[in-house]
Each structure stands twice: as structure tokens, then as C-alpha cells.
Design an enzyme around this catalytic site. Structure first.
Site, PDB file in Angstrom:
ATOM      1  N   ASP A  10       0.850  -1.187   0.000  1.00 55.38           N
ATOM      2  CA  ASP A  10       0.000   0.000   0.000  1.00 55.38           C
ATOM      3  C   ASP A  10       0.884   1.236   0.000  1.00 55.38           C
ATOM      4  OD1 ASP A  10      -2.321   1.432  -0.072  1.00 55.38           O
ATOM      5  OD2 ASP A  10      -2.882   1.105   2.019  1.00 55.38           O
ATOM      6  N   GLU A  51       1.882   3.921  -4.008  1.00 57.20           N
ATOM      7  CA  GLU A  51       1.402   2.540  -4.116  1.00 57.20           C
ATOM      8  C   GLU A  51       2.325   1.699  -4.988  1.00 57.20           C
ATOM      9  OE1 GLU A  51      -3.380   3.509  -3.595  1.00 57.20           O
ATOM     10  OE2 GLU A  51      -2.430   3.540  -5.581  1.00 57.20           O
ATOM     11  N   HIS A 195      35.523   3.265 -17.189  1.00 53.96           N
ATOM     12  CA  HIS A 195      36.443   2.687 -18.171  1.00 53.96           C
ATOM     13  C   HIS A 195      37.789   3.417 -18.177  1.00 53.96           C
ATOM     14  CE1 HIS A 195      35.920   6.194 -20.779  1.00 53.96           C
ATOM     15  NE2 HIS A 195      34.632   6.129 -20.458  1.00 53.96           N
ATOM     16  N   GLU A 271      26.733   5.479 -21.872  1.00 56.28           N
ATOM     17  CA  GLU A 271      26.890   6.886 -21.532  1.00 56.28           C
ATOM     18  C   GLU A 271      25.772   7.717 -22.173  1.00 56.28           C
ATOM     19  OE1 GLU A 271      27.426   9.247 -19.673  1.00 56.28           O
ATOM     20  OE2 GLU A 271      29.604   9.435 -19.608  1.00 56.28           O
TER      21      GLU A 271
END
Length: 391
Positions: A10, A51, A195, A271
């Protein structure tokens, strides 16, 4: 035979939109025993968003208990049940990504949905209100039922030990996230590797997913070898996932070979597409597209010139990949080889920081960061921009 869980969830908003929170409870379908409770104050949001967030949190809690389980979701929200069952379309842009997150936790064949009256959803409703009350007090909601079973009467709640030298206790008076709260099990930990260098990196040129897709330079390959050796020495990485772009795949391949692991590609880790700015320096963009650059710096919803991606768009896809990977690798330490924007976005989201925080972080090539994700939906930043392995 697969275990069967019931997830009742809920959410509520005191104002719609207004101060909002969610609650969810996982129980054993056979015995009715409460196995886990989750709840969180989420700031200003609508009832429907709260919710949906409760649904996602409940499914994640069930997955943490048994990723092979069959789950019956019960909610008093007709909207959520009908949309998740596929009978109603999801039109609201705030709910579409949340519905996608929910669908990604368990395979469709192991989830079913049932609408129940509000009076039969009192447990989840109580948790949502507890979370909103805690948020109003400036506190974090604390679970009374640890994952895996009902808390015995009078038993103390277990505390999770700091499982990493980088973990620190929360500051005095601050809500405990991960450390010091109820034992939520081993978190999924993402070690975030930017990287190695490409020919464009030292020139500080925009290099996203819409450009030339450069590979590693000789310096970048050396950096990849150094980080591979450092990660091998730590011995904690259990899986490797990479962006599809060449510079990340080359970096990931070097590390994975050293660790003896396979590499999985995730498109969501690519990216930002910088549009017409690809390959240009910041100064060149400022000279050619001053108004577009000013708008981009001022708003996460502004896109680079020529059909690039806004930071808001990147955040949505990165969050979706994050949640899918948390569900795929619960309790495991996973290396994500990716780029500046996805890493900064994961850090920003973990901290609950505003979009402008992206401009206030430094991320060096081949640097390591780390975020741990707990079963209650909380996250803990463990490391940022470590480069000791390169020195």
C-alpha cells in the site's frame, strides 16, 4: 516445489501530492506467517506513485527471501492491480518506469495480482502510515520483523554488522541506513568502474553514446590491467556487467579475464548521448551553442543540441538497469563497468541528492566507486573515485 509468498502493499499521500510513504508485507502463502516488512517515507508524491513504490519494495523483499518463489500480490489499489494485470493502460509518465521495475523482479509466470478491499490490507496500510509518521519526525522507519521470520515477543532486533572496512556508522542523530538497522541480509553491492582512458579523455571532449565509440588508448589499456590486478587481489567480485560501448567492453574484458568471469552487457549502462556536442570540448560547445549549454547546466530535463539525452532521461534508464541488476544479483558483489554519467547518477540516487550533484563529483578514468543496496530499498555509498591502484 516452489515456495509461495503473498505480497500485500500500500502507499499513501497526505495531500496527493503531499508527504508520502509506502508499506509492504511478505507472508507465507501456506501458513500466513509474516516473513518481512518494508516501509519508507518518500517525500512529496502522489498516492499512486507511493502505491507503486510499495509494490516494487514488496516484490524485492520477496525476491530476497527466495528468488524462485511464486508470488501473489494483493492490493486495494484497483488502478495498480488492473495496470499490472495488463487490463488497463499505464498513461502517467511517473508510473510507467515503476511498473517496469515491478515487472522485472520476478518472471511474469510467477506473479499474479488480486484486488482486495481496504479493510483486508490493514497491515500494509499501517506500515505506510508508520513510515509517513517517521518521516514527519525526521526519522527513518525501522522494521519490527526481520526478513525470514516473525520476531519473537520481547526479542531484540538484530543489528547488521559492518561488512566492509569502508562502512561507517551513521552520524549521531542521523537515520541509520544499512549499518545499525535491523539485519536485512547481505546487500547487493555494485562496484562501479569507470572505463580506462580513450584518446578523447585527456582532451576532455564530450564522448557519449552518440559519437565515434572510441576504444582504449595505450594508457587506458594499462589502467585496465592495473585495476584488474587490484580487484583480483581483493577477491570479492562475483560477476561483471558492462556498458555496450567499446571502451567499457575492452576494460571489462581485461578485468574479467583476470578474474575468470564472463561479461554480461547491459544497454542501460551506456553513456549519455551528447548529440551535436559529441567530440567537442566544453569551450567549443560554449562557443557554438551557448544558449543550449546554459539550459543544460540549469536543468536536468534539458537535452544537448541535436537530439541528445537529458540527464533526467539517463537517470530513468540507469535506475531501471540498477533495479534489474539488484533483482538478478541479490546479495552479490558485481562489477559494473560504465561511464561518468551512469556512475554519478547511481551515486546521486543512492544519496538522495539533487540533479545538480552530478556537477559536483570528480570521477577519474579507471576509478572505482561502490554502492550497497539493502533489502528494504535503502542504499549506502561505500566508495567514491578510488584511484590508489593506478599509483
Amino acid at each position: 516445489m516452489a515456495r509461495r509468498f503473498v505480497v500485500e502493499a500500500d502507499g499513501g499521500s497526505r495531500g496527493n501530492p503531499g508527504p508520502a510513504g509506502y508499506g509492504a508485507v511478505v507472508s507465507d502463502a501456506e501458513t500466513g506467517e509474516t516473513l518481512a516488512e518494508v516501509a519508507e517515507y518518500i517525500g512529496t508524491a502522489t498516492n499512486n506513485v507511493a502505491e507503486y513504490k510499495g509494490l516494487v519494495a514488496g516484490l524485492r523483499a520477496a525476491y530476497a527471501l527466495d528468488p524462485e518463489a511464486e508470488v501473489r500480490v494483493r492490493m486495494d489499489s484497483k488502478l495498480v492491480i488492473e495496470q499490472m494485470s495488463g487490463r488497463w493502460k499505464i498513461k502517467h509518465p511517473d508510473m510507467r518506469p515503476l511498473a517496469t521495475e515491478a515487472k522485472a523482479v520476478f518472471p511474469a509466470g510467477r506473479m499474479s495480482y488480486e484486488w482486495i478491499p481496504r479493510e483486508r490490507n490493514k497491515h500494509a496500510d499501517r506500515l505506510a502510515n508508520e513510515a509517513m509518521d517517521a518521516g514527519k519526525r525526521g526519522e527513518q522507519w525501522q522494521p519490527k520483523v526481520p526478513p525470514g521470520g516473525t520476531l519473537a515477543a520481547g526479542a531484540p532486533e538484530a543489528a547488521a554488522p559492518a561488512d566492509d572496512a569502508l562502512a561507517e556508522p551513521a552520524a549521531a542523530g542521523a537515520p541509520a541506513v544499512g549499518w545499525g538497522s535491523a539485519d536485512l541480509g547481505t546487500p547487493a553491492t555494485f562496484v562501479l568502474l569507470r572505463h580506462g582512458e580513450t584518446p578523447l579523455t585527456p582532451e576532455k571532449r564530450f564522448s557519449g553514446s552518440g559519437g565515434t565509440d572510441p576504444g582504449l588508448s595505450p594508457v587506458g589499456r594499462h589502467q585496465a590491467e592495473r585495476v584488474a590486478a587490484a580487484l583480483a587481489a581483493r577477491g570479492t567480485i562475483q560477476a561483471v556487467v558492462t556498458s555496450p560501448l567499446l571502451r567499457c567492453r575492452e576494460t571489462a574484458d581485461v578485468v574479467a579475464r583476470r578474474l575468470g568471469l564472463d561479461v554480461r552487457v547491459d544497454e542501460g549502462l551506456r553513456e549519455t548521448d551528447f548529440g551535436a556536442w559529441e567530440g567537442l570540448t566544453f569551450a567549443e560547445v560554449k562557443e557554438r551553442f551557448p544558449d543550449d549549454l546554459a539550459a543544460w547546466l540549469a536543468s536536468s530535463k534539458a537535452a544537448p543540441t541535436g537530439g541528445g539525452e537529458s540527464f533526467a532521461s539517463v537517470a530513468r534508464r540507469v535506475a531501471l538497469s540498477r533495479d534489474k541488476l539488484i533483482a538478478r544479483y541479490p546479495g552479490r558483489t558485481v562489477l559494473l563497468v560504465t561511464h561518468v554519467t551512469p556512475i554519478k547518477t547511481l551515486v546521486r540516487l543512492a544519496l538522495g541528492a539533487p540533479p545538480e550533484a552530478l556537477f559536483r563529483m570528480e570521477l577519474s578514468a579507471a576509478s572505482l566507486s561502490a554502492v550497497a543496496y539493502y533489502a528494504d530499498g535503502n542504499a549506502s555509498l561505500r566508495l567514491l573515485n578510488e584511484t590508489a591502484h593506478l599509483r
